[in-house]
Design a protein around this motif. Structure first.
Motif, PDB file in Angstrom:
ATOM      1  N   GLU A  15       0.937  -1.123  -0.025  1.00  0.00           N
ATOM      2  CA  GLU A  15      -0.045   0.008  -0.207  1.00  0.00           C
ATOM      3  C   GLU A  15       0.873   1.078   0.093  1.00  0.00           C
ATOM      4  O   GLU A  15       0.693   2.178  -0.491  1.00  0.00           O
ATOM      5  CB  GLU A  15      -1.264  -0.079   1.210  1.00  0.00           C
ATOM      6  CG  GLU A  15      -1.795  -1.047   1.087  1.00  0.00           C
ATOM      7  CD  GLU A  15      -3.037  -1.052   2.137  1.00  0.00           C
ATOM      8  OE1 GLU A  15      -2.841  -0.117   3.199  1.00  0.00           O
ATOM      9  OE2 GLU A  15      -3.903  -1.878   2.385  1.00  0.00           O
ATOM     10  N   ARG A  16       1.947   1.156   0.812  1.00  0.00           N
ATOM     11  CA  ARG A  16       2.986   2.388   0.860  1.00  0.00           C
ATOM     12  C   ARG A  16       3.384   2.705  -0.565  1.00  0.00           C
ATOM     13  O   ARG A  16       3.519   3.612  -1.076  1.00  0.00           O
ATOM     14  CB  ARG A  16       4.016   2.004   1.861  1.00  0.00           C
ATOM     15  CG  ARG A  16       5.090   3.344   1.839  1.00  0.00           C
ATOM     16  CD  ARG A  16       6.046   2.995   3.029  1.00  0.00           C
ATOM     17  NE  ARG A  16       7.006   3.678   3.127  1.00  0.00           N
ATOM     18  CZ  ARG A  16       8.161   3.418   3.567  1.00  0.00           C
ATOM     19  NH1 ARG A  16       8.605   2.143   4.053  1.00  0.00           N
ATOM     20  NH2 ARG A  16       9.181   4.410   3.642  1.00  0.00           N
ATOM     21  N   TRP A  17       3.957   1.473  -1.210  1.00  0.00           N
ATOM     22  CA  TRP A  17       4.624   1.602  -2.560  1.00  0.00           C
ATOM     23  C   TRP A  17       3.456   2.171  -3.829  1.00  0.00           C
ATOM     24  O   TRP A  17       3.874   3.060  -4.476  1.00  0.00           O
ATOM     25  CB  TRP A  17       4.939   0.312  -2.933  1.00  0.00           C
ATOM     26  CG  TRP A  17       5.772  -0.041  -4.247  1.00  0.00           C
ATOM     27  CD1 TRP A  17       5.474  -0.396  -5.595  1.00  0.00           C
ATOM     28  CD2 TRP A  17       7.105   0.987  -4.905  1.00  0.00           C
ATOM     29  NE1 TRP A  17       6.225   0.016  -6.397  1.00  0.00           N
ATOM     30  CE2 TRP A  17       7.232   0.704  -6.230  1.00  0.00           C
ATOM     31  CE3 TRP A  17       7.604   1.961  -4.003  1.00  0.00           C
ATOM     32  CZ2 TRP A  17       8.104   1.553  -6.780  1.00  0.00           C
ATOM     33  CZ3 TRP A  17       8.679   2.367  -4.751  1.00  0.00           C
ATOM     34  CH2 TRP A  17       9.117   1.994  -6.303  1.00  0.00           C
ATOM     35  N   ASP A  18       2.216   1.303  -3.536  1.00  0.00           N
ATOM     36  CA  ASP A  18       1.253   1.948  -4.465  1.00  0.00           C
ATOM     37  C   ASP A  18       0.842   3.716  -4.065  1.00  0.00           C
ATOM     38  O   ASP A  18       0.837   4.381  -5.195  1.00  0.00           O
ATOM     39  CB  ASP A  18      -0.164   1.393  -4.285  1.00  0.00           C
ATOM     40  CG  ASP A  18      -0.051  -0.158  -4.610  1.00  0.00           C
ATOM     41  OD1 ASP A  18       0.959  -0.483  -5.450  1.00  0.00           O
ATOM     42  OD2 ASP A  18      -0.979  -0.946  -4.527  1.00  0.00           O
ATOM     43  N   SER A  19       0.987   3.877  -2.876  1.00  0.00           N
ATOM     44  CA  SER A  19       0.569   5.375  -2.627  1.00  0.00           C
ATOM     45  C   SER A  19       2.001   6.306  -3.154  1.00  0.00           C
ATOM     46  O   SER A  19       1.522   7.460  -3.838  1.00  0.00           O
ATOM     47  CB  SER A  19       0.740   5.730  -1.378  1.00  0.00           C
ATOM     48  OG  SER A  19       0.449   6.888  -0.730  1.00  0.00           O
ATOM     49  N   LEU A  20       3.074   5.848  -3.113  1.00  0.00           N
ATOM     50  CA  LEU A  20       4.421   6.540  -3.806  1.00  0.00           C
ATOM     51  C   LEU A  20       4.100   6.730  -5.165  1.00  0.00           C
ATOM     52  O   LEU A  20       4.450   7.771  -5.650  1.00  0.00           O
ATOM     53  CB  LEU A  20       5.383   6.050  -2.961  1.00  0.00           C
ATOM     54  CG  LEU A  20       5.912   6.194  -1.846  1.00  0.00           C
ATOM     55  CD1 LEU A  20       7.127   5.329  -1.391  1.00  0.00           C
ATOM     56  CD2 LEU A  20       6.265   7.623  -1.459  1.00  0.00           C
ATOM     57  N   TYR A  21       3.685   5.661  -5.766  1.00  0.00           N
ATOM     58  CA  TYR A  21       3.466   5.651  -7.164  1.00  0.00           C
ATOM     59  C   TYR A  21       2.338   6.825  -7.659  1.00  0.00           C
ATOM     60  O   TYR A  21       2.556   7.432  -8.462  1.00  0.00           O
ATOM     61  CB  TYR A  21       3.030   4.240  -7.686  1.00  0.00           C
ATOM     62  CG  TYR A  21       2.700   4.006  -9.160  1.00  0.00           C
ATOM     63  CD1 TYR A  21       3.250   4.433 -10.255  1.00  0.00           C
ATOM     64  CD2 TYR A  21       1.108   3.799  -9.311  1.00  0.00           C
ATOM     65  CE1 TYR A  21       2.767   4.479 -11.584  1.00  0.00           C
ATOM     66  CE2 TYR A  21       0.601   3.840 -10.385  1.00  0.00           C
ATOM     67  CZ  TYR A  21       1.349   4.070 -11.385  1.00  0.00           C
ATOM     68  OH  TYR A  21       1.007   4.180 -12.820  1.00  0.00           O
ATOM     69  N   ARG A  22       1.539   6.886  -6.958  1.00  0.00           N
ATOM     70  CA  ARG A  22       0.178   7.503  -7.345  1.00  0.00           C
ATOM     71  C   ARG A  22       0.924   9.114  -7.259  1.00  0.00           C
ATOM     72  O   ARG A  22       0.260  10.031  -7.923  1.00  0.00           O
ATOM     73  CB  ARG A  22      -1.177   7.282  -6.500  1.00  0.00           C
ATOM     74  CG  ARG A  22      -1.833   6.046  -6.631  1.00  0.00           C
ATOM     75  CD  ARG A  22      -3.170   6.131  -6.197  1.00  0.00           C
ATOM     76  NE  ARG A  22      -3.009   6.013  -4.636  1.00  0.00           N
ATOM     77  CZ  ARG A  22      -2.906   5.034  -4.107  1.00  0.00           C
ATOM     78  NH1 ARG A  22      -2.756   3.884  -4.415  1.00  0.00           N
ATOM     79  NH2 ARG A  22      -2.896   5.186  -2.582  1.00  0.00           N
ATOM     80  N   ALA A  23       1.505   9.383  -5.922  1.00  0.00           N
ATOM     81  CA  ALA A  23       1.764  10.704  -5.724  1.00  0.00           C
ATOM     82  C   ALA A  23       2.996  10.943  -7.038  1.00  0.00           C
ATOM     83  O   ALA A  23       2.981  12.523  -7.139  1.00  0.00           O
ATOM     84  CB  ALA A  23       2.623  10.594  -4.391  1.00  0.00           C
ATOM     85  N   ALA A  24       3.437  10.149  -7.740  1.00  0.00           N
ATOM     86  CA  ALA A  24       4.523  10.548  -8.626  1.00  0.00           C
ATOM     87  C   ALA A  24       4.134  10.603 -10.173  1.00  0.00           C
ATOM     88  O   ALA A  24       4.665  11.228 -10.831  1.00  0.00           O
ATOM     89  CB  ALA A  24       5.726   9.536  -8.567  1.00  0.00           C
ATOM     90  N   ILE A  25       2.813  10.372 -10.143  1.00  0.00           N
ATOM     91  CA  ILE A  25       2.355  10.453 -11.770  1.00  0.00           C
ATOM     92  C   ILE A  25       2.315  11.548 -12.253  1.00  0.00           C
ATOM     93  O   ILE A  25       2.823  11.947 -13.389  1.00  0.00           O
ATOM     94  CB  ILE A  25       0.909   9.629 -11.495  1.00  0.00           C
ATOM     95  CG1 ILE A  25       1.158   8.253 -11.295  1.00  0.00           C
ATOM     96  CG2 ILE A  25       0.375   9.694 -13.064  1.00  0.00           C
ATOM     97  CD1 ILE A  25      -0.323   7.511 -11.176  1.00  0.00           C
ATOM     98  N   LEU A  26       1.673  12.535 -11.495  1.00  0.00           N
ATOM     99  CA  LEU A  26       1.810  13.682 -12.134  1.00  0.00           C
ATOM    100  C   LEU A  26       3.333  14.506 -12.095  1.00  0.00           C
ATOM    101  O   LEU A  26       3.347  15.115 -13.198  1.00  0.00           O
ATOM    102  CB  LEU A  26       0.884  14.896 -11.377  1.00  0.00           C
ATOM    103  CG  LEU A  26       0.349  16.215 -11.779  1.00  0.00           C
ATOM    104  CD1 LEU A  26      -0.312  16.033 -13.589  1.00  0.00           C
ATOM    105  CD2 LEU A  26      -0.726  16.794 -11.209  1.00  0.00           C
ATOM    106  N   PRO A  27       3.491  14.578 -11.107  1.00  0.00           N
ATOM    107  CA  PRO A  27       5.084  15.330 -11.005  1.00  0.00           C
ATOM    108  C   PRO A  27       5.991  14.690 -12.273  1.00  0.00           C
ATOM    109  O   PRO A  27       6.805  15.407 -12.866  1.00  0.00           O
ATOM    110  CB  PRO A  27       5.706  15.017  -9.650  1.00  0.00           C
ATOM    111  CG  PRO A  27       4.413  14.936  -8.753  1.00  0.00           C
ATOM    112  CD  PRO A  27       3.477  14.222  -9.542  1.00  0.00           C
TER     113      PRO A  27
END
Length: 507
Positions: free
Chosen positions: A96-108
């Motif tokens: 879940e933590r890895w998925d959250s980091l991925y989602r946060a990186a999509i736009l940047p």
């Protein structure tokens, strides 16, 4: 679209040219393109050599084209996916933590202004996994350097007791910035502030290694980037130099001066034997790769076996190689015919089992092994059974059994740590230095885009008794730290302690 077709055709033709090492095995390389809402993958077979070389050059024409937002999204997504599926320590990091980091990186990621900015974003994401065997690499045409600068400057830095020191410098610049000088500020900022900017994108398994690598990369930047560096010379005088990142000039490598025993070549030397009073041999082993290191060892071993009454094995800066080769080296230092090394396991996945576990809850797994297994597969938490590394050797091999001290530091990693895992069960062997890098494992390489790759640690490794060392490092039996004062006078405190343990008096 027509231009892309001819580009791919040209790349394929380059791979077929006689001068392009066509005799080497070919490797598929993927190109990515967005057509409407569809991502299209195209494969071109280009020459490849296992240890670098042609692959990057074959794609050189392509690599000049900046990555598009769609390609960046694809690369980010593929990296996220491969880590999620393969990373050996995902159970500890958390899906879940890895998925959250991925989602946060999509736009940047899509908004990065250039390839370098995107590459560093991926580095930062990868660094959060805190594993040196999981990393991002590139072979693009944005030349960076942390060592070479305009006007003939070559400069290497090292971390010693919390101080950033110049370990090596161009010979004709040593009068300005001599080895042993301490870096105080970079571009008007204190060194610690600069390191705080670099460390978050360093893939390392321990904080100590992260800092060491950040110091080595503190001046890493694109060719043409200027830096104002203030420093304190060994005599106490302070000064400032302007360094502009420049392309590497090979002839500059041989025209440097370094702190005694601390040149890059000496630290990374493949193999060396030095004799000390009392017939104590110090054997420097730079890696456990098959090939010339192993041949050098076999050539030198008969002489060492016949003379040595004590042995020092210097594994500092030994970061690469094969655990099998490490066991082969150690087999000549014990009469045991079976050597037991680290215990490892890897993640596994069965889609059918995952489907059966999709409706299971943690309560359902209690007392039910089949449901528990299905639940683990569905939740990306299934592992293979642990395997204990075992190496067998003939009784009639040449063996030297004498008191042995092994030198280690935070650049002792990978196969060298497997060597230590085996040596831990051997009487008469002890370790001196600082904790190792904590990065043993096996790396799977994946291409994210042409010119952009990632490596992922796929094996969880422990001592044979189950004790963990990845992410922690292997602590020495006797800890000995370098100090700036020691380095300035050429004193190797760890080596001196090892010699003392073997009965060699201090000079």
């Amino acid at each position: 679209m027509r231009r892309s077709f001819w580009l791919f055709a040209l790349l394929a033709a380059v791979g077929a040219m006689p001068g392009a090492e066509a005799q080497q095995p070919t490797m598929p390389t993927v190109g990515v393109e967005l057509r409407g809402d569809t991502m299209v993958y195209r494969t071109v077979r280009v020459p490849d050599r296992r240890h670098g070389g042609l692959r990057g050059r074959a794609w050189a024409g392509y690599s000049h084209t900046p990555w598009t937002a769609e390609q960046k999204l694809f690369a980010l997504s593929k990296f996220w996916m491969e880590v999620r599926r393969n990373f050996a320590y995902m159970d500890r990091f958390g899906v879940e933590r890895w998925d959250s980091l991925y989602r946060a990186a999509i736009l940047p990621a899509q908004q990065t202004r250039n390839d370098v900015e995107f590459y560093r974003l991926l580095e930062g994401l990868c660094a959060q996994l805190r594993n040196e065997q999981t990393f991002i690499r590139h072979s693009r045409n944005f030349p960076q350097t942390a060592v070479h600068f305009d006007d003939g400057w070559t400069l290497r830095l090292m971390d010693v007791g919390g101080h950033v020191l110049v370990s090596e410098v161009s010979r004709d610049k040593a009068a300005i910035l001599p080895p042993g000088s301490e870096i105080l500020t970079v571009d008007g900022r204190p060194v610690e502030a600069k390191l705080g900017e670099v460390m978050p994108r360093i893939s390392a398994s321990t904080d100590r290694v992260r800092r060491r690598m950040a110091v080595e990369e503190m001046l890493l930047d694109l060719v043409g980037t200027p830096h104002e560096v203030t420093f304190r010379r060994p005599d106490g005088a302070e000064a400032c130099v302007r360094l502009v990142n420049a392309r590497h000039a090979p002839e500059a490598d041989s025209a440097c001066v370094a702190l005694p025993g601390r040149s890059w070549r000496e630290l990374h030397e493949d193999f060396r034997v030095t004799w000390y009073p009392g017939d104590v041999a110090c054997m420097k082993i730079g890696s456990f790769r098959p090939g010339r290191v192993f041949r050098a060892f076999h050539d030198a071993f008969p002489g060492i076996r016949d003379r040595a009454r004590g042995l020092i094995i210097d594994l500092r800066w030994n970061e690469r190689g094969s655990s099998r080769m490490a066991a082969e080296f150690l087999s000549h230092l014990t009469r045991d015919t079976v050597l037991y090394g680290a215990v490892w396991r890897t993640r596994v996945y069965d889609a059918a089992l995952a489907s059966w576990g999709s409706d299971a809850t943690p309560a359902d797994t209690v007392g039910n092994a089949r449901v528990k297994l299905a639940y683990e597969h569905y939740n990306d938490a299934a592992f293979s059974d642990p395997v204990r590394s075992e190496y067998r050797f003939p009784r009639n091999r040449e063996v030297l059994e004498v008191p042995t001290v092994i030198l280690i530091n935070d650049a002792t990693g990978s196969a060298a740590e497997c060597f230590l895992a085996i040596a831990a069960s051997q009487p008469g062997m002890s370790t001196v230095g600082t904790a190792t890098s904590g990065c043993a494992g096996t790396v799977a390489m994946y291409e994210l885009l042409p010119g952009l790759q990632c490596g992922i640690c796929t094996r969880e490794v422990r001592f044979s008794d189950g004790k963990e060392f990845v992410g922690l490092g292997i602590a020495p039996d006797i800890e000995v730290e370098d100090t700036p004062a020691d380095l300035l006078v050429g004193r190797d405190a760890a080596l001196e302690r090892a010699l003392g343990l073997l009965g060699v008096p201090a000079e």
